[in-house]
Scaffold this active site. Structure first.
Site, mmCIF file in Angstrom:
data_model
loop_
_atom_site.group_PDB
_atom_site.id
_atom_site.type_symbol
_atom_site.label_atom_id
_atom_site.label_comp_id
_atom_site.label_asym_id
_atom_site.label_seq_id
_atom_site.Cartn_x
_atom_site.Cartn_y
_atom_site.Cartn_z
ATOM 1 N N TYR A 101 -17.071 3.276 7.449
ATOM 2 C CA TYR A 101 -15.605 3.283 7.479
ATOM 3 C C TYR A 101 -15.094 3.942 8.759
ATOM 4 O O TYR A 101 -14.251 3.383 9.479
ATOM 5 C CB TYR A 101 -15.057 4.011 6.257
ATOM 6 C CG TYR A 101 -13.584 4.332 6.347
ATOM 7 C CD1 TYR A 101 -12.624 3.325 6.277
ATOM 8 C CD2 TYR A 101 -13.145 5.641 6.511
ATOM 9 C CE1 TYR A 101 -11.269 3.609 6.375
ATOM 10 C CE2 TYR A 101 -11.792 5.940 6.606
ATOM 11 C CZ TYR A 101 -10.867 4.920 6.541
ATOM 12 O OH TYR A 101 -9.526 5.218 6.642
ATOM 13 N N GLY A 143 0.812 -1.216 0.000
ATOM 14 C CA GLY A 143 0.000 0.000 0.000
ATOM 15 C C GLY A 143 0.840 1.257 0.000
ATOM 16 O O GLY A 143 2.069 1.216 0.038
#
Length: 308
Positions: free
Chosen positions: A133, A19
């Site tokens: 989220y 990432g």
């Protein structure tokens, strides 16, 4: 306090090494000790047994966890997966870290706040996420804090860099393909360079090791641990960020025709998940405790564009 390597045999278990932040951490943490960076198939954060087995196999001194479920809109329709990765996996990390005396560094988000008001958020301000989220990330923070492990949580915002999927790279691509870009101008915060986060994290680990000496990390981090805000300095809007990026690219390529960037309101760009209007964060505690000031977003933007 200076930077210090890990004791002999000390390992760092790094999640999400492919990432944006994880890729930078892979570089900045290597001088400190052996970095173990399992792939997703080797350590599936959606599977608590996989997480537990990897930690027990590696027995790290540090667990550094930038990996997360970050599809903000998609989380609204698959909350179970968001909570599995952002909360349950973190709970397991905390429990396993406590059992072996490891320290945990975990990355969280401005989305734990509801975005009300205009003042920069302090670490002690009331959290009230307004999306799945944000709720899943807050649940991860609470699970780690409750685990009893020595832990540091870095809340950051608007992360971007020269690689991966992020707002900047999307804007630069679309600016070459379209005549007009309409970008939200009433959400305020600060873009944060992934490399700045990674450098800061390595500095913090090194400082903690220098201070630890004969003290166990859990005891040390009991004094220095907890939540720190770590976002780019200054403030702007998504529109301001996009407009500045396109302006700088236009300066570099005067012959290229870039899209015109237009400001719109959040109401004109509805999304499945609600976003905080105010994502400003006060990073004074990070400066006071670890002596690290995050880069101004305009300075980091220039560095990233130069790298591109």
């Amino acid at each position: 306090m200076g930077r210090s390597a890990l004791p002999a045999g000390g390992r760092i278990l790094l999640t999400g090494a492919t990432g944006q932040v994880g890729g930078e951490l892979l570089k900045t943490l290597k001088p400190l000790g052996e970095v173990i960076a399992p792939t997703r198939s080797e350590m599936d954060l959606a599977n608590t047994r996989s997480v537990r087995d990897m930690i027990r196999a590696v027995r790290p001194r540090w667990i550094v966890n930038p990996a997360a479920y970050t599809a903000v809109d998609k989380a609204e329709s698959e909350p179970e997966l968001a909570y599995a990765i952002n909360a349950e996996a973190v709970r397991v990390m905390g429990g396993e870290a406590r059992a072996i005396g490891a320290g945990v560094i975990h990355f969280s988000t401005d989305y734990v706040f509801d975005g009300s008001g205009s003042a920069p958020y302090e670490e002690t301000d009331l959290t009230r996420p307004i999306s799945v989220y944000g709720g899943s990330k807050l649940a991860g923070e609470k699970a780690l804090a409750a685990s009893g492990a020595g832990q540091i949580i870095f809340r950051t915002s608007w992360v971007y860099g020269a690689r991966g999927k992020n707002f900047l790279l999307t804007i630069l691509r679309l600016a070459r393909e379209r005549e007009t870009l309409r970008v939200v101008a009433d959400q305020y915060g600060a873009p944060t360079w992934s490399r700045d986060l990674a450098r800061m994290t390595a500095r913090v680990v090194g400082q903690c090791e220098a201070a630890a000496r004969s003290r166990e990390l859990a005891n040390l981090l009991g004094d220095s641990g907890g939540v720190y805000h770590a976002a780019g300095a200054g403030e702007t809007t998504w529109y301001g960020f996009a407009a500045e990026a396109v302006r700088l690219e236009q300066e570099r390529e005067p012959e290229t025709r870039f899209a015109k960037v237009e400001a719109i309101t959040t109401a004109e760009y509805p999304t499945p998940a609600e976003r905080p209007t105010n994502s400003r964060m006060n990073c004074g505690r990070l400066i006071e405790r670890f002596g690290w000031k995050m880069m101004n977003w305009q300075d980091s933007l220039r560095e990233v564009l130069a790298e591109l």
